[in-house]
Design an enzyme around this catalytic site. Structure first.
Site, PDB file in Angstrom:
ATOM      1  N   LYS A  90     -14.625   0.986  -5.612  1.00  0.00           N
ATOM      2  CA  LYS A  90     -14.093   1.282  -4.387  1.00  0.00           C
ATOM      3  C   LYS A  90     -13.982   3.068  -4.713  1.00  0.00           C
ATOM      4  O   LYS A  90     -13.832   3.661  -5.731  1.00  0.00           O
ATOM      5  CB  LYS A  90     -12.437   1.097  -4.487  1.00  0.00           C
ATOM      6  CG  LYS A  90     -11.796   1.016  -3.299  1.00  0.00           C
ATOM      7  CD  LYS A  90     -10.483   0.286  -3.495  1.00  0.00           C
ATOM      8  CE  LYS A  90      -9.618   0.515  -2.521  1.00  0.00           C
ATOM      9  NZ  LYS A  90      -8.311   0.083  -2.754  1.00  0.00           N
TER      10      LYS A  90
HETATM   11  C1  E4P Z   1      -6.110  -1.117  -0.652  1.00  0.00           C
HETATM   12  O1  E4P Z   1      -7.323  -1.226  -0.781  1.00  0.00           O
HETATM   13  C2  E4P Z   1      -5.253   0.005  -0.337  1.00  0.00           C
HETATM   14  O2  E4P Z   1      -5.514   0.705  -1.423  1.00  0.00           O
HETATM   15  C3  E4P Z   1      -4.088  -0.363  -0.025  1.00  0.00           C
HETATM   16  O3  E4P Z   1      -3.951  -1.172   1.011  1.00  0.00           O
HETATM   17  C4  E4P Z   1      -2.980   0.692   0.171  1.00  0.00           C
HETATM   18  O4  E4P Z   1      -1.701   0.188   0.594  1.00  0.00           O
HETATM   19  P1  E4P Z   1      -0.287   1.097   0.727  1.00  0.00           P
HETATM   20  O5  E4P Z   1      -0.568   2.277   1.761  1.00  0.00           O
HETATM   21  O6  E4P Z   1       0.611   0.159   0.936  1.00  0.00           O
HETATM   22  O7  E4P Z   1      -0.215   1.652  -0.587  1.00  0.00           O
END
Ligand code: E4P
Length: 244
Positions: free
Chosen positions: A113
């Protein structure tokens, strides 16, 4: 007789290929957590296609230090059949490559990622050429989505909830990106992230997202309907009365 059997076999094979190709258009459910119990619960439900994590989610589980982080990713990858996104901490090209390569070596289902920044795009292009899967994260605009797809990202994570938080429309962003990707024929999968509610999941499905990543609570929220509870109570009551 033998020929008839062969025909049946052939038809079955075509049918299964057809269904499998249809399945690739069915929205996948990823769990947005580093919590092993929640991951196991989603696996038990039989609906889990993958997991996404981020540094905040790892910290929330109290996982810190390189050794512990690596060992936690290994645990997740062992129990999850589908893709597991593991985020790099470095923000420079060299650092992202070295971290990403280490992460990719942990398991076949690791997806590296990478944040949507200039060096991140360079890193995505690099990994794409090497055949290493990537998830471009922190995406908030259609322009960013085009760049990540052009670089060859496997997944693109537009943050629905965080866009809603600033009173813009996160689901509209998903619709826009899905439409651009389909017009252009990009292979990158749209992974609706930062999902906060069951309604977000329904809207992401309507918008044509390839994947939705969400907390377990949002998935479980899809179960709820008062008429289901009332109906079930009545069925059980009638059955009990008739079987006294
Ligand atoms: C996932 O890939 C993201 O990092 C995550 O969904 C972020 O979510 P949040 O905005 O609730 O922290």
């Amino acid at each position: 007789m033998r020929t008839a059997k062969n025909y049946v076999f052939l038809i079955n094979s075509f049918y299964s290929i057809f269904i499998r190709s249809l399945n690739s258009f069915i929205m996948k459910f990823f769990l947005d957590t580093a919590n092993l119990d929640q991951i196991k619960e989603a696996i038990d439900l039989g609906i889990l296609d993958g997991v996404t994590t981020n540094p905040s989610l790892m910290a929330k589980e109290g996982i810190s230090g390189e050794k512990n982080i690596i060992s936690h990713y290994k645990k997740i990858c062992k129990i999850v059949e589908g893709d597991v996104s593991a985020e790099v901490i470095a923000t420079d090209f060299k650092g992202m490559i070295s971290e990403g390569e280490k992460l990719a070596d942990l398991a076949d289902n690791i997806v590296v990622k990478i944040p949507m920044i200039k060096d991140g795009i360079k890193a995505i292009s690099y990994f794409s050429e090497k055949g290493i899967n990537t998830n471009c994260t922190l995406v908030f605009s259609a322009g960013q989505a085009i760049l990540a797809a052009k670089a060859g990202a496997t997944y693109l994570s537009p943050f629905v909830g965080r866009v809603d938080d600033i009173s813009w429309d996160g689901i509209k962003l998903i619709e826009e990106i899905v439409s651009i990707y389909s017009i252009q024929g990009y292979a990158t999968e749209v992974l609706a992230a930062s999902i906060r509610t069951p309604l977000h999941i329904v809207q992401a499905a309507k918008a044509g997202a390839d994947v939705v990543t969400c907390p377990l609570s949002s998935i479980l929220g899809l179960l709820n309907h008062p008429l289901t509870d009332i109906g079930l109570a009545k069925f059980l009551e009638d059955h009990a009365k008739a079987n006294k």
